[in-house]
Design an enzyme around this catalytic site. Sequence first.
Site, PDB file in Angstrom:
ATOM      1  N   CYS A   2       0.827  -1.200   0.000  1.00 31.28           N
ATOM      2  CA  CYS A   2       0.000   0.000   0.000  1.00 31.28           C
ATOM      3  C   CYS A   2       0.870   1.263   0.000  1.00 31.28           C
ATOM      4  O   CYS A   2       1.988   1.259   0.488  1.00 31.28           O
ATOM      5  CB  CYS A   2      -0.925   0.084   1.209  1.00 31.28           C
ATOM      6  SG  CYS A   2      -1.892  -1.389   1.483  1.00 31.28           S
ATOM      7  N   ARG A  27       3.044   0.274  -5.392  1.00 35.62           N
ATOM      8  CA  ARG A  27       3.003  -0.416  -4.103  1.00 35.62           C
ATOM      9  C   ARG A  27       1.734  -1.250  -3.929  1.00 35.62           C
ATOM     10  O   ARG A  27       1.634  -2.064  -3.004  1.00 35.62           O
ATOM     11  CB  ARG A  27       3.080   0.609  -2.951  1.00 35.62           C
ATOM     12  CG  ARG A  27       4.337   1.443  -2.966  1.00 35.62           C
ATOM     13  CD  ARG A  27       4.329   2.427  -1.827  1.00 35.62           C
ATOM     14  NE  ARG A  27       4.483   1.777  -0.551  1.00 35.62           N
ATOM     15  CZ  ARG A  27       5.641   1.502   0.027  1.00 35.62           C
ATOM     16  NH1 ARG A  27       6.754   1.834  -0.571  1.00 35.62           N
ATOM     17  NH2 ARG A  27       5.686   0.913   1.189  1.00 35.62           N
ATOM     18  N   TRP A  74      -3.016  -2.653  -1.545  1.00 36.34           N
ATOM     19  CA  TRP A  74      -2.731  -4.038  -1.934  1.00 36.34           C
ATOM     20  C   TRP A  74      -3.283  -4.869  -0.788  1.00 36.34           C
ATOM     21  O   TRP A  74      -2.764  -4.835   0.325  1.00 36.34           O
ATOM     22  CB  TRP A  74      -1.220  -4.248  -2.085  1.00 36.34           C
ATOM     23  CG  TRP A  74      -0.850  -5.582  -2.654  1.00 36.34           C
ATOM     24  CD1 TRP A  74      -0.746  -5.908  -3.975  1.00 36.34           C
ATOM     25  CD2 TRP A  74      -0.510  -6.765  -1.922  1.00 36.34           C
ATOM     26  NE1 TRP A  74      -0.374  -7.224  -4.097  1.00 36.34           N
ATOM     27  CE2 TRP A  74      -0.219  -7.768  -2.868  1.00 36.34           C
ATOM     28  CE3 TRP A  74      -0.422  -7.078  -0.570  1.00 36.34           C
ATOM     29  CZ2 TRP A  74       0.148  -9.058  -2.505  1.00 36.34           C
ATOM     30  CZ3 TRP A  74      -0.060  -8.364  -0.201  1.00 36.34           C
ATOM     31  CH2 TRP A  74       0.227  -9.345  -1.166  1.00 36.34           C
ATOM     32  N   ASN A  98      -0.583   1.799   5.992  1.00 37.25           N
ATOM     33  CA  ASN A  98       0.206   0.780   5.301  1.00 37.25           C
ATOM     34  C   ASN A  98       0.865  -0.068   6.373  1.00 37.25           C
ATOM     35  O   ASN A  98       1.555   0.468   7.239  1.00 37.25           O
ATOM     36  CB  ASN A  98       1.269   1.467   4.424  1.00 37.25           C
ATOM     37  CG  ASN A  98       2.303   0.489   3.899  1.00 37.25           C
ATOM     38  OD1 ASN A  98       1.996  -0.664   3.639  1.00 37.25           O
ATOM     39  ND2 ASN A  98       3.531   0.954   3.757  1.00 37.25           N
ATOM     40  N   GLY A  99       0.650  -1.383   6.324  1.00 41.00           N
ATOM     41  CA  GLY A  99       1.242  -2.257   7.337  1.00 41.00           C
ATOM     42  C   GLY A  99       0.217  -3.275   7.790  1.00 41.00           C
ATOM     43  O   GLY A  99      -0.811  -3.469   7.138  1.00 41.00           O
ATOM     44  N   GLU A 483      16.297 -15.717 -13.803  1.00 34.71           N
ATOM     45  CA  GLU A 483      15.770 -14.357 -13.910  1.00 34.71           C
ATOM     46  C   GLU A 483      14.950 -14.184 -15.193  1.00 34.71           C
ATOM     47  O   GLU A 483      13.896 -13.556 -15.186  1.00 34.71           O
ATOM     48  CB  GLU A 483      16.942 -13.352 -13.851  1.00 34.71           C
ATOM     49  CG  GLU A 483      16.574 -11.899 -14.042  1.00 34.71           C
ATOM     50  CD  GLU A 483      15.581 -11.349 -13.016  1.00 34.71           C
ATOM     51  OE1 GLU A 483      15.266 -12.032 -12.030  1.00 34.71           O
ATOM     52  OE2 GLU A 483      15.087 -10.228 -13.244  1.00 34.71           O
ATOM     53  N   LYS A 487      11.083 -13.067 -15.125  1.00 34.83           N
ATOM     54  CA  LYS A 487      10.571 -11.891 -15.854  1.00 34.83           C
ATOM     55  C   LYS A 487       9.389 -12.291 -16.718  1.00 34.83           C
ATOM     56  O   LYS A 487       8.372 -11.623 -16.745  1.00 34.83           O
ATOM     57  CB  LYS A 487      11.657 -11.280 -16.762  1.00 34.83           C
ATOM     58  CG  LYS A 487      12.703 -10.424 -16.115  1.00 34.83           C
ATOM     59  CD  LYS A 487      12.259  -9.106 -15.578  1.00 34.83           C
ATOM     60  CE  LYS A 487      11.778  -9.215 -14.162  1.00 34.83           C
ATOM     61  NZ  LYS A 487      12.713  -9.206 -13.108  1.00 34.83           N
ATOM     62  N   GLU A 490       6.189 -13.273 -14.576  1.00 36.87           N
ATOM     63  CA  GLU A 490       5.479 -12.249 -13.795  1.00 36.87           C
ATOM     64  C   GLU A 490       4.700 -11.261 -14.658  1.00 36.87           C
ATOM     65  O   GLU A 490       3.694 -10.732 -14.209  1.00 36.87           O
ATOM     66  CB  GLU A 490       6.376 -11.553 -12.770  1.00 36.87           C
ATOM     67  CG  GLU A 490       7.431 -10.637 -13.285  1.00 36.87           C
ATOM     68  CD  GLU A 490       8.269 -10.022 -12.152  1.00 36.87           C
ATOM     69  OE1 GLU A 490       7.737  -9.744 -11.082  1.00 36.87           O
ATOM     70  OE2 GLU A 490       9.469  -9.822 -12.367  1.00 36.87           O
ATOM     71  N   HIS A 506      18.329 -34.869 -15.510  1.00 36.66           N
ATOM     72  CA  HIS A 506      17.780 -35.382 -14.256  1.00 36.66           C
ATOM     73  C   HIS A 506      16.282 -35.129 -14.152  1.00 36.66           C
ATOM     74  O   HIS A 506      15.725 -35.194 -13.058  1.00 36.66           O
ATOM     75  CB  HIS A 506      18.532 -34.775 -13.073  1.00 36.66           C
ATOM     76  CG  HIS A 506      19.995 -35.064 -13.124  1.00 36.66           C
ATOM     77  ND1 HIS A 506      20.510 -36.299 -12.823  1.00 36.66           N
ATOM     78  CD2 HIS A 506      21.056 -34.292 -13.483  1.00 36.66           C
ATOM     79  CE1 HIS A 506      21.832 -36.278 -12.994  1.00 36.66           C
ATOM     80  NE2 HIS A 506      22.184 -35.072 -13.394  1.00 36.66           N
ATOM     81  N   LYS A 605       5.147  -3.890  -6.099  1.00 37.52           N
ATOM     82  CA  LYS A 605       6.592  -3.665  -6.215  1.00 37.52           C
ATOM     83  C   LYS A 605       7.299  -3.919  -4.890  1.00 37.52           C
ATOM     84  O   LYS A 605       8.384  -4.476  -4.858  1.00 37.52           O
ATOM     85  CB  LYS A 605       6.833  -2.226  -6.678  1.00 37.52           C
ATOM     86  CG  LYS A 605       8.281  -1.865  -6.845  1.00 37.52           C
ATOM     87  CD  LYS A 605       8.687  -2.003  -8.274  1.00 37.52           C
ATOM     88  CE  LYS A 605      10.158  -1.763  -8.502  1.00 37.52           C
ATOM     89  NZ  LYS A 605      10.716  -2.761  -9.425  1.00 37.52           N
TER      90      LYS A 605
HETATM   91  C1  AGP Z   1      11.129  -8.517  -9.540  1.00 40.02           C
HETATM   92  O1  AGP Z   1      10.809  -8.430 -10.885  1.00 40.02           O
HETATM   93  C2  AGP Z   1      10.051  -8.889  -8.665  1.00 40.02           C
HETATM   94  N1  AGP Z   1       8.922  -8.068  -8.827  1.00 40.02           N
HETATM   95  C3  AGP Z   1      10.366  -9.317  -7.257  1.00 40.02           C
HETATM   96  O2  AGP Z   1      10.834 -10.620  -7.386  1.00 40.02           O
HETATM   97  C4  AGP Z   1      11.376  -8.507  -6.407  1.00 40.02           C
HETATM   98  O3  AGP Z   1      12.652  -8.612  -6.940  1.00 40.02           O
HETATM   99  C5  AGP Z   1      11.333  -9.032  -4.966  1.00 40.02           C
HETATM  100  O4  AGP Z   1      10.054  -8.807  -4.444  1.00 40.02           O
HETATM  101  C6  AGP Z   1      12.381  -8.411  -4.076  1.00 40.02           C
HETATM  102  O5  AGP Z   1      12.199  -7.045  -3.957  1.00 40.02           O
HETATM  103  P1  AGP Z   1      13.325  -6.108  -3.350  1.00 40.02           P
HETATM  104  O6  AGP Z   1      14.486  -6.162  -4.275  1.00 40.02           O
HETATM  105  O7  AGP Z   1      12.696  -4.750  -3.292  1.00 40.02           O
HETATM  106  O8  AGP Z   1      13.676  -6.638  -1.994  1.00 40.02           O
END
Ligand code: AGP
Length: 610
Positions: A2, A27, A74, A98-99, A483, A487, A490, A506, A605
């Site tokens: 949030c 957020r 969120w 937020n929290g 990675e 990407k 997500e 394996h 994020k």
């Molecule tokens: C990255 O594309 C993601 N959205 C997510 O995995 C992110 O890297 C993860 O939540 C960690 O966030 P931070 O680097 O702010 O700790």
Amino acid sequence: MCGIVGYTGKSAAAPVVVEGLRRLEYRGYDSAGVAVHTGRGMEVVRALGKLGKLSEALAERPLAGNVGIGHTRWATHGRPSEENAHPHVVGKVAVVHNGIIENHRELAHELIAAGARFSSDTDTEVIAHLVQQALEDGARTLHEAVRRALGRVVGAYAIAVLGTDEPDVIVAARHGSPLVIGFGEGEMLCGSDISALLSHTRDMVFLEDGDVAELRPGGATITTVSGEPVSRATKRIEWSATMAERGGYKHFMLKEIHEQPDAIASTLRGRVDLEASDVHASEIGVTPEVARAIRRVYIVACGTSYHAGLVAKYWLESLAKLPTVIELASEVANRDAMFFEDDLVVAVSQSGETFDTLGAVKAAKRAGAKVLAVANVLESAIPRLADGTLYTRCGPEIGVASTKCFTAQLASLLLLAVYLGRRRGTLGEAIAGEVLKALVAVPGHMHELLGDADYVRSIATTLANAKDVLFLGRGHNYPIALEGALKLKEISYAHAEGYAAGEMKHGPIALIDAELPVVVIAPKDATYDKMVGNVAEVRARDGRVLALATKGDEAMHDLATHIIWLPEAPSWVLPLLTVVPLQLLAYYVAARKGHDVDQPRNLAKTVTVE
Ligand code: AGP
């Protein structure tokens, strides 16, 4: 997660608050709301969905007044809905939060027994009830009422509160969730991060846990929850508001992919000393004595930052000769993780606020380990707790899918490996010089890769309908396979998996058929010959291979179905380059599907919950 914003000043509050929320939408974005003090009382508009829905609602029902608070949500407690959207209003009080309030159930039972009626499923509403109750019980000011209420709650919060009886006041407080206050000309603001305030001021105070601030247009007074005055230094922020704009790109993610050459240059600026083949990083507080005393590096991180940590393990072990453990921060809490006083715990986090990474840092600190943060967001929770911070310095990253911060994390971690290696005497001048020269050349190579973006877009059409995609790499290319898969999944919602190519036999080889696209990271490095073997195995089973290969690699050209060329570069820096086409690939697949690339479904994020 949030985002919260507050404004008190001479301008119309609602547009300022909504503009701040727009910058915080990363957020959370399942609902949003604004409360404004109209001079006669408070009015609230809330809407389910993204911020655009709130703007539409405000166009129908404009809120007039110079003091306001707002929220983009969120969901944690209570599904996304208008009733659960903030601000929550009880009597003369409106609250955004937020929290997570951990004891909200006990408090709600108690309040209901005393006659309170709840209109949402959120944990936040108890705060509004408690503040209202404190006012009814004789608190003389909103600030005092908020302090009394906060004395009852357990958990994490950043809040902003409006009260009917004090028309120009916002009370803002934090404990465990970030909150910054901004000093404008005859106006004061608060927000979850600096980007929400930057178009009004660069002079900011980062509230500490336990701070309760009373904001009026002319300034702020800050106390503890029990009312003792505290003084906090004002910091001047160097980021500008335009750094958080899309600048002509369709999405922030695409802009941020293209910003990588500048981001890396900024990460390296003032830190690389090519003459001495060394790295300047006194800010991390690791003296040569400390560097020599370290017995082990223990990296904790989540998601993309974890992948950066996985690459760093290769560098730290080979350049600094330091045994390196890396663990998902979320797993640290699931067992009795052992940290020691002679560990260097490296917490990698773009936001600096990730709940699990913060938890791992706290555990490491309790054990007496030295903690180094590698973070992007200034003054965020993890840097504040760490003994030192290597800031990635790549400007605000707005797209939920991390791109430029990933490569800036890699650059920072490679600098760290060189820095430690030089101080520990494990890395001679010659190799250090080679690594640093290679790093300095990275922005140029990235420009080259980005120049081929249209070609990557054309290849993305071949993946657009794939339901599953496999990514393969070995050695330092293995985390890049992870990675690349993260990407893609997500933002395109396709199932994608990264695998160490050596593990193919394996299990995953059973998946190979003509339908499954396999993305193979095979630059000319120490892993190359074995990767050629993997590609041949996939092709022998009618598999489709998209290979990332070094320019001029005819063998791979003949073997693969599609090829993306990589520039020739020393092996040390390849992970910073091989990831760029994979970011573009994910972006173009998702954009082709018409997805909301910057705000993919279900994600946020900054993950400030467990
Ligand atoms: C990255 O594309 C993601 N959205 C997510 O995995 C992110 O890297 C993860 O939540 C960690 O966030 P931070 O680097 O702010 O700790």
